[in-house]
Design a protein around this motif. Structure first.
Motif, PDB file in Angstrom:
ATOM      1  N   PHE A 163       0.850  -1.190   0.000  1.00 44.48           N
ATOM      2  CA  PHE A 163       0.000   0.000   0.000  1.00 44.48           C
ATOM      3  C   PHE A 163       0.884   1.238   0.000  1.00 44.48           C
ATOM      4  CE2 PHE A 163       0.665  -1.370   4.339  1.00 44.48           C
ATOM      5  CZ  PHE A 163       1.027  -0.210   5.006  1.00 44.48           C
ATOM      6  N   GLU A 164       0.299   2.341  -0.446  1.00 44.52           N
ATOM      7  CA  GLU A 164       1.059   3.581  -0.498  1.00 44.52           C
ATOM      8  C   GLU A 164       1.168   4.177   0.902  1.00 44.52           C
ATOM      9  OE1 GLU A 164       0.332   7.302  -3.032  1.00 44.52           O
ATOM     10  OE2 GLU A 164       0.278   5.627  -4.445  1.00 44.52           O
ATOM     11  N   PRO A 165       2.319   4.724   1.250  1.00 48.01           N
ATOM     12  CA  PRO A 165       2.446   5.344   2.570  1.00 48.01           C
ATOM     13  C   PRO A 165       1.526   6.554   2.686  1.00 48.01           C
ATOM     14  CG  PRO A 165       4.475   5.622   1.293  1.00 48.01           C
ATOM     15  CD  PRO A 165       3.552   4.790   0.488  1.00 48.01           C
ATOM     16  N   GLY A 166       1.082   6.804   3.910  1.00 46.25           N
ATOM     17  CA  GLY A 166       0.174   7.919   4.157  1.00 46.25           C
ATOM     18  C   GLY A 166       0.853   9.273   4.023  1.00 46.25           C
ATOM     19  N   ALA A 167       0.041  10.316   4.122  1.00 46.11           N
ATOM     20  CA  ALA A 167       0.533  11.687   3.958  1.00 46.11           C
ATOM     21  C   ALA A 167       1.597  12.025   5.003  1.00 46.11           C
ATOM     22  CB  ALA A 167      -0.626  12.671   4.049  1.00 46.11           C
ATOM     23  N   TRP A 168       1.430  11.536   6.227  1.00 46.94           N
ATOM     24  CA  TRP A 168       2.407  11.821   7.283  1.00 46.94           C
ATOM     25  C   TRP A 168       3.811  11.367   6.879  1.00 46.94           C
ATOM     26  CZ3 TRP A 168       3.983  14.533  11.130  1.00 46.94           C
ATOM     27  CH2 TRP A 168       5.000  14.057  11.953  1.00 46.94           C
ATOM     28  N   TRP A 169       3.925  10.155   6.350  1.00 44.24           N
ATOM     29  CA  TRP A 169       5.230   9.634   5.948  1.00 44.24           C
ATOM     30  C   TRP A 169       5.810  10.425   4.784  1.00 44.24           C
ATOM     31  CZ3 TRP A 169       7.846   6.988   9.184  1.00 44.24           C
ATOM     32  CH2 TRP A 169       7.192   6.192  10.118  1.00 44.24           C
ATOM     33  N   ARG A 170       4.968  10.775   3.827  1.00 40.00           N
ATOM     34  CA  ARG A 170       5.450  11.562   2.686  1.00 40.00           C
ATOM     35  C   ARG A 170       5.971  12.924   3.131  1.00 40.00           C
ATOM     36  NH1 ARG A 170       0.676   9.368   0.211  1.00 40.00           N
ATOM     37  NH2 ARG A 170      -0.316  11.395   0.362  1.00 40.00           N
ATOM     38  N   ILE A 171       5.257  13.563   4.057  1.00 41.19           N
ATOM     39  CA  ILE A 171       5.707  14.859   4.574  1.00 41.19           C
ATOM     40  C   ILE A 171       7.009  14.691   5.348  1.00 41.19           C
ATOM     41  CG2 ILE A 171       5.150  16.707   6.213  1.00 41.19           C
ATOM     42  CD1 ILE A 171       2.181  16.309   5.357  1.00 41.19           C
ATOM     43  N   CYS A 172       7.121  13.629   6.125  1.00 41.81           N
ATOM     44  CA  CYS A 172       8.363  13.380   6.870  1.00 41.81           C
ATOM     45  C   CYS A 172       9.538  13.191   5.927  1.00 41.81           C
ATOM     46  CB  CYS A 172       8.224  12.160   7.776  1.00 41.81           C
ATOM     47  SG  CYS A 172       7.273  12.485   9.258  1.00 41.81           S
ATOM     48  N   TRP A 173       9.369  12.355   4.894  1.00 44.48           N
ATOM     49  CA  TRP A 173      10.468  12.078   3.963  1.00 44.48           C
ATOM     50  C   TRP A 173      10.797  13.294   3.109  1.00 44.48           C
ATOM     51  CZ3 TRP A 173       7.503   7.127   2.541  1.00 44.48           C
ATOM     52  CH2 TRP A 173       7.798   6.119   3.462  1.00 44.48           C
ATOM     53  N   TRP A 174       9.789  14.079   2.781  1.00 51.04           N
ATOM     54  CA  TRP A 174       9.964  15.195   1.877  1.00 51.04           C
ATOM     55  C   TRP A 174      10.470  16.453   2.582  1.00 51.04           C
ATOM     56  CZ3 TRP A 174       7.091  19.847   1.118  1.00 51.04           C
ATOM     57  CH2 TRP A 174       7.362  20.500  -0.068  1.00 51.04           C
ATOM     58  N   LEU A 175      10.026  16.675   3.831  1.00 53.12           N
ATOM     59  CA  LEU A 175      10.310  17.946   4.479  1.00 53.12           C
ATOM     60  C   LEU A 175      10.967  17.804   5.845  1.00 53.12           C
ATOM     61  CD1 LEU A 175       9.933  21.053   4.378  1.00 53.12           C
ATOM     62  CD2 LEU A 175       7.719  20.697   5.479  1.00 53.12           C
ATOM     63  N   PHE A 176      10.314  17.104   6.773  1.00 52.42           N
ATOM     64  CA  PHE A 176      10.785  17.091   8.168  1.00 52.42           C
ATOM     65  C   PHE A 176      12.158  16.455   8.335  1.00 52.42           C
ATOM     66  CE2 PHE A 176       6.096  17.095   9.572  1.00 52.42           C
ATOM     67  CZ  PHE A 176       6.047  18.466   9.518  1.00 52.42           C
ATOM     68  N   THR A 177      12.358  15.292   7.743  1.00 51.98           N
ATOM     69  CA  THR A 177      13.637  14.599   7.918  1.00 51.98           C
ATOM     70  C   THR A 177      14.798  15.378   7.318  1.00 51.98           C
ATOM     71  OG1 THR A 177      12.497  12.483   7.997  1.00 51.98           O
ATOM     72  CG2 THR A 177      14.866  12.427   7.570  1.00 51.98           C
ATOM     73  N   PRO A 178      14.709  15.860   6.068  1.00 55.80           N
ATOM     74  CA  PRO A 178      15.825  16.669   5.550  1.00 55.80           C
ATOM     75  C   PRO A 178      16.062  17.937   6.369  1.00 55.80           C
ATOM     76  CG  PRO A 178      14.390  16.014   3.751  1.00 55.80           C
ATOM     77  CD  PRO A 178      13.719  15.603   5.013  1.00 55.80           C
ATOM     78  N   ALA A 179      14.982  18.606   6.795  1.00 56.94           N
ATOM     79  CA  ALA A 179      15.147  19.832   7.591  1.00 56.94           C
ATOM     80  C   ALA A 179      15.811  19.524   8.930  1.00 56.94           C
ATOM     81  CB  ALA A 179      13.789  20.502   7.809  1.00 56.94           C
ATOM     82  N   LEU A 180      15.388  18.454   9.587  1.00 61.73           N
ATOM     83  CA  LEU A 180      15.978  18.086  10.872  1.00 61.73           C
ATOM     84  C   LEU A 180      17.440  17.686  10.713  1.00 61.73           C
ATOM     85  CD1 LEU A 180      15.570  17.588  13.902  1.00 61.73           C
ATOM     86  CD2 LEU A 180      14.860  15.268  13.330  1.00 61.73           C
ATOM     87  N   LEU A 181      17.748  16.891   9.701  1.00 59.50           N
ATOM     88  CA  LEU A 181      19.145  16.505   9.472  1.00 59.50           C
ATOM     89  C   LEU A 181      20.010  17.713   9.119  1.00 59.50           C
ATOM     90  CD1 LEU A 181      18.684  13.168   7.518  1.00 59.50           C
ATOM     91  CD2 LEU A 181      19.546  13.448   9.828  1.00 59.50           C
ATOM     92  N   ALA A 182      19.488  18.639   8.315  1.00 56.89           N
ATOM     93  CA  ALA A 182      20.238  19.863   7.983  1.00 56.89           C
ATOM     94  C   ALA A 182      20.486  20.678   9.248  1.00 56.89           C
ATOM     95  CB  ALA A 182      19.483  20.689   6.955  1.00 56.89           C
ATOM     96  N   PHE A 183      19.486  20.782  10.114  1.00 59.23           N
ATOM     97  CA  PHE A 183      19.647  21.501  11.376  1.00 59.23           C
ATOM     98  C   PHE A 183      20.730  20.860  12.243  1.00 59.23           C
ATOM     99  CE2 PHE A 183      18.607  21.856  15.892  1.00 59.23           C
ATOM    100  CZ  PHE A 183      18.671  23.240  16.048  1.00 59.23           C
ATOM    101  N   ILE A 184      20.705  19.541  12.345  1.00 61.89           N
ATOM    102  CA  ILE A 184      21.699  18.825  13.153  1.00 61.89           C
ATOM    103  C   ILE A 184      23.098  19.034  12.589  1.00 61.89           C
ATOM    104  CG2 ILE A 184      22.512  16.525  13.839  1.00 61.89           C
ATOM    105  CD1 ILE A 184      19.523  15.716  14.031  1.00 61.89           C
ATOM    106  N   VAL A 185      23.252  18.949  11.270  1.00 53.47           N
ATOM    107  CA  VAL A 185      24.571  19.140  10.650  1.00 53.47           C
ATOM    108  C   VAL A 185      25.073  20.560  10.897  1.00 53.47           C
ATOM    109  CG1 VAL A 185      25.749  19.322   8.414  1.00 53.47           C
ATOM    110  CG2 VAL A 185      24.350  17.324   8.917  1.00 53.47           C
ATOM    111  N   ILE A 186      24.228  21.545  10.649  1.00 52.68           N
ATOM    112  CA  ILE A 186      24.634  22.941  10.841  1.00 52.68           C
ATOM    113  C   ILE A 186      24.956  23.214  12.304  1.00 52.68           C
ATOM    114  CG2 ILE A 186      23.813  25.335  10.747  1.00 52.68           C
ATOM    115  CD1 ILE A 186      22.241  24.454   8.182  1.00 52.68           C
ATOM    116  N   PHE A 187      24.095  22.747  13.206  1.00 51.05           N
ATOM    117  CA  PHE A 187      24.319  22.966  14.630  1.00 51.05           C
ATOM    118  C   PHE A 187      25.597  22.277  15.113  1.00 51.05           C
ATOM    119  CE2 PHE A 187      23.543  22.299  19.184  1.00 51.05           C
ATOM    120  CZ  PHE A 187      23.251  23.605  19.554  1.00 51.05           C
ATOM    121  N   SER A 188      25.862  21.077  14.599  1.00 54.21           N
ATOM    122  CA  SER A 188      27.086  20.377  15.022  1.00 54.21           C
ATOM    123  C   SER A 188      28.335  21.092  14.515  1.00 54.21           C
ATOM    124  CB  SER A 188      27.078  18.922  14.569  1.00 54.21           C
ATOM    125  OG  SER A 188      27.168  18.830  13.176  1.00 54.21           O
TER     126      SER A 188
END
Length: 162
Positions: A41-66
């Motif tokens: 089945f196709e992943p729900g909207a929550w997963w798509r938003i996480c993969w598309w926006l939240f995860t890259p933004a969080l990882l970018a924040f962690i890299v910049i902050f570190s």
């Protein structure tokens, strides 16, 4: 010192690059189709938003902050000399340099203008998709009703010939 340099920055950078390439180069529609083929089945909207926006933004924040909060490696108050710091930084740099290095190698092997070579290496080749024939047939049946993923200048996917 190995723990200090090997397990943080480069893993976050590789994860960030994976998210960006999967969602912005390969495309979230193709990624959703592949997930559907794997789990049924196709992943729900929550997963798509996480993969598309939240995860890259969080990882970018962690890299910049570190990078902002960086302090040299130490052990029980002992600060390592500059040459040791350089060796320490070589660990993440060597693993990260492989990503653009192999992109450059593939660009050099491709034919045509720079733009055409870049487009060619950004597309999957004919072997892209599940390796087992029964999984590949299932995957192709899912893609049949969707916009067909084009391979190397509009050649559609075909089953792998033995």
């Amino acid at each position: 010192m190995f723990d200090w340099y090997s397990a943080g920055f480069n893993i976050m950078m590789i994860g960030l690059l994976e998210c960006l390439v999967i969602q912005w180069v390969y495309g979230w529609r193709h990624f959703n189709r592949d997930i559907k083929a794997m789990i049924g089945f196709e992943p729900g909207a929550w997963w798509r938003i996480c993969w598309w926006l939240f995860t890259p933004a969080l990882l970018a924040f962690i890299v910049i902050f570190s990078l902002i909060q960086y302090s040299p490696a130490n052990y029980d108050g002992y600060e390592f000399p500059l040459w040791a710091e350089i060796i320490g930084w070589m660990m993440p740099i060597i693993s990260l340099i492989m990503i653009p290095l192999f992109m450059i190698i593939e660009l050099r092997k491709a034919k045509g203008s720079f733009g055409n070579r870049l487009r060619t290496i950004m597309r999957p080749n004919l072997k892209w998709g599940p390796r087992l024939e029964e999984d590949r047939v299932h995957w192709l049946s899912i893609t049949k009703n969707q916009k067909v993923l084009r391979v190397n200048n509009s050649v559609p996917h075909q089953p792998i010939k033995k």
